[in-house]
Design an enzyme around this catalytic site. Sequence first.
Site, PDB file in Angstrom:
ATOM      1  CB  ILE A   1      -0.876   0.060   1.278  1.00  0.00           C
ATOM      2  CG1 ILE A   1      -1.733  -1.194   1.387  1.00  0.00           C
ATOM      3  CG2 ILE A   1      -1.686   1.327   1.259  1.00  0.00           C
ATOM      4  CD1 ILE A   1      -3.060  -1.071   0.710  1.00  0.00           C
TER       5      ILE A   1
ATOM      6  CG  ASP B   1      13.181  18.246 -20.019  1.00  0.00           C
ATOM      7  OD1 ASP B   1      13.930  17.694 -20.816  1.00  0.00           O
ATOM      8  OD2 ASP B   1      13.460  18.381 -18.825  1.00  0.00           O
TER       9      ASP B   1
ATOM     10  CD  GLN C   1      10.853  13.912 -20.449  1.00  0.00           C
ATOM     11  OE1 GLN C   1      11.782  13.149 -20.199  1.00  0.00           O
ATOM     12  NE2 GLN C   1       9.844  13.540 -21.215  1.00  0.00           N
TER      13      GLN C   1
ATOM     14  CD1 TRP D   1      13.563   9.819 -20.776  1.00  0.00           C
ATOM     15  CD2 TRP D   1      15.643  10.359 -21.368  1.00  0.00           C
ATOM     16  NE1 TRP D   1      14.403   9.320 -19.827  1.00  0.00           N
ATOM     17  CE2 TRP D   1      15.689   9.645 -20.143  1.00  0.00           C
ATOM     18  CE3 TRP D   1      16.849  10.808 -21.933  1.00  0.00           C
ATOM     19  CZ2 TRP D   1      16.887   9.369 -19.495  1.00  0.00           C
ATOM     20  CZ3 TRP D   1      18.027  10.530 -21.277  1.00  0.00           C
ATOM     21  CH2 TRP D   1      18.045   9.818 -20.065  1.00  0.00           C
TER      22      TRP D   1
ATOM     23  NE  ARG E   1      19.554  13.853 -23.318  1.00  0.00           N
ATOM     24  CZ  ARG E   1      20.764  13.373 -22.970  1.00  0.00           C
ATOM     25  NH1 ARG E   1      21.172  12.210 -23.426  1.00  0.00           N
ATOM     26  NH2 ARG E   1      21.567  14.099 -22.209  1.00  0.00           N
ATOM     27  CG  ASP E   2      16.409  16.178 -25.727  1.00  0.00           C
ATOM     28  OD1 ASP E   2      17.307  16.753 -25.108  1.00  0.00           O
ATOM     29  OD2 ASP E   2      15.783  15.210 -25.267  1.00  0.00           O
TER      30      ASP E   2
ATOM     31  CD  GLU F   1      20.636  17.627 -21.644  1.00  0.00           C
ATOM     32  OE1 GLU F   1      20.607  18.624 -20.922  1.00  0.00           O
ATOM     33  OE2 GLU F   1      20.457  16.467 -21.220  1.00  0.00           O
TER      34      GLU F   1
HETATM   35  N1  DQQ Z   1      15.651  15.786 -19.746  1.00  0.00           N
HETATM   36  C1  DQQ Z   1      15.101  14.731 -20.580  1.00  0.00           C
HETATM   37  C2  DQQ Z   1      16.065  14.587 -21.768  1.00  0.00           C
HETATM   38  C3  DQQ Z   1      16.615  15.972 -21.899  1.00  0.00           C
HETATM   39  C4  DQQ Z   1      16.815  16.359 -20.439  1.00  0.00           C
HETATM   40  C5  DQQ Z   1      14.959  13.465 -19.766  1.00  0.00           C
HETATM   41  C6  DQQ Z   1      16.932  17.866 -20.278  1.00  0.00           C
HETATM   42  O1  DQQ Z   1      15.397  14.193 -22.966  1.00  0.00           O
HETATM   43  O2  DQQ Z   1      17.820  16.020 -22.639  1.00  0.00           O
HETATM   44  O3  DQQ Z   1      13.988  13.665 -18.742  1.00  0.00           O
HETATM   45  O4  DQQ Z   1      16.538  18.273 -18.992  1.00  0.00           O
END
Ligand code: DQQ
Length: 568
Positions: free
Chosen positions: A12, A22, A38, A85, A151-152, A206
């Site tokens: 529980i 983000d 995020q 992400w 990424r991103d 990023e």
């Molecule tokens: N936070 C994400 C990434 C990014 C980073 C992961 C930047 O995709 O590069 O939570 O705060």
Amino acid sequence: LFFFFIYSMNWISLEIYNNKKDPCGPMYYNGIYHEFYQYNPDGSFNPNTSYNIVWGHSVSTDLVNWITLEPAIEPDTPNDIKGCWSGSATIVSGDQPVIIYTGVIDIEKHQVQNIALPKNRSDPYLREWTKAGNNPVIQSGVPGLNSGQFRDPTTGWIGPDGLWRIAVGAQLNGYGAALLYKSEDFLNWTRVDHPLYSSNASIMLECLDFFAVLPGSNNGLDMSSAIPNGAKHVLKMGLNFGEDVYVIGVYDLKRDVFVPDTDDSRLWPRIDYGNFYASKTFFDSKHGRRIIWAWTTETDSSSDDVAKGWAGIHSFPRTIWLDSDSKRLLQWPVEEIESLRGNEINHQGLDLKMGDLFEIEGADTLQADIEIDFELTSIDDADPFDPSWLFDAEKHCREADASVHGSIGPFGLVILASDDTEEHTVVHFRVYKSQKNYMILMCSDLRRSSLTPGLDTPTYGGFFEFDLEKERKISLRTLVSWVAFVSFLQLHVHSLTELKMYTTIQIDRSAVESFGGGGRVCIMARVYPVSLVDDNRQPHMYAFNNGSATVRVPQLRAWSMRRAQVSV
Ligand code: DQQ
């Protein structure tokens, strides 16, 4: 006992939400603003230690009042099983929203890029999203590319050949790069043999953003359609995992590369000189403007975060555009915020001599919007500007704080001040004469913002150039303690159904967002005052001048701000 305790927690578990980071895929579609973000459903821990990041989802019709929905994208396929992400949204062919986001595929956090599409476009809130069958649409597989720093993906834009393009942040041969990909249908992507841009200013780039702007026009440009001649382009990069900078330059359509006006990264301005990262823009087709917002971290302790049940906020949405001299981006809170303005306090024609402290009374000093103009009576005896200060404005703000007299300045606002001003936050300017113009320093000094020990209380600062011969007025707008959020408890009873209870909407008292020179320098700051706020007494607010030259205040307006509605 320990084991039992852990076991009982697992059975529980009263999980208190949560960690918000983000902004992802912000967009305007069919009358609704969508903000994804995020979101760490496992509680207020740093998401980098968790493998369960989802895309939280909120919707609004006015960018002020929001409805929080269920997460839109969750780790549930091999292409994102260890986290969904950041990424972006693109409106393809005028009516098809497409999300492209980074999926983490293993505990080493290797990254790929995936596509998601609305399950039902006639649902105004686009609550459900389905993932493309050909995911991952982009994999690393590039010589020299670190697949743990990949990424991103950005919002797409159309090239002169009619093909879609996106950029993906990467670490290529040890340096930051904006890798470029092309597609006809936004589903199948091929890599272009060179990056859109790369820089040794950071080992990784990023949360990239790439958009066109027209000098002096605060109309946004839609990257899904052809860009008018004379446009400049802006490449926004998250450097060194914590600093959002932007570079103004030209997008060379023939070579498919971004050519910055200056390659000296030390001169790249920051989007915001305070607590502001992972920012993202989108084109708002309802008002024809480009809007930016960002993630602002907590600067209290993590135990405070768990105790209060949440961590991380988003700055208020800002319109962003290019100054007429093409040298600087300007930002201003979207005008919808003014719908929350309550009673107005108005003063004209104040003279602030050195040492003057003018109390601004009558507004709710805990939840206020203040606009004040400072008119300089004399500019001849401005102190000389040392160009080395440009590279460390914060250090200069620390050394020349509000108590250090200058020829012109410091002058500005003291806010969230206790009766004896033992606790207070200062936002102030100093004026310097450089070779060819004037340099204005804006500081947001948090060192006395809270009596609580152990908080992170930095002094933020940024310079902007200003032609005081032409315009002797320096404006400041500050939004105080500006967070509406919902804290809710979620009772997981694993063996039975999931029971959710939502509690009230709370207004936090922890954000001070300032715009200097009409939005040339912006500083978002987090403060946690205790002396009056805890007993719900009104802190004090002052306009002040501590410089030798008298400063006039032709206009000072302050509004109490009503609460935004954040419902679930
Ligand atoms: N936070 C994400 C990434 C990014 C980073 C992961 C930047 O995709 O590069 O939570 O705060």
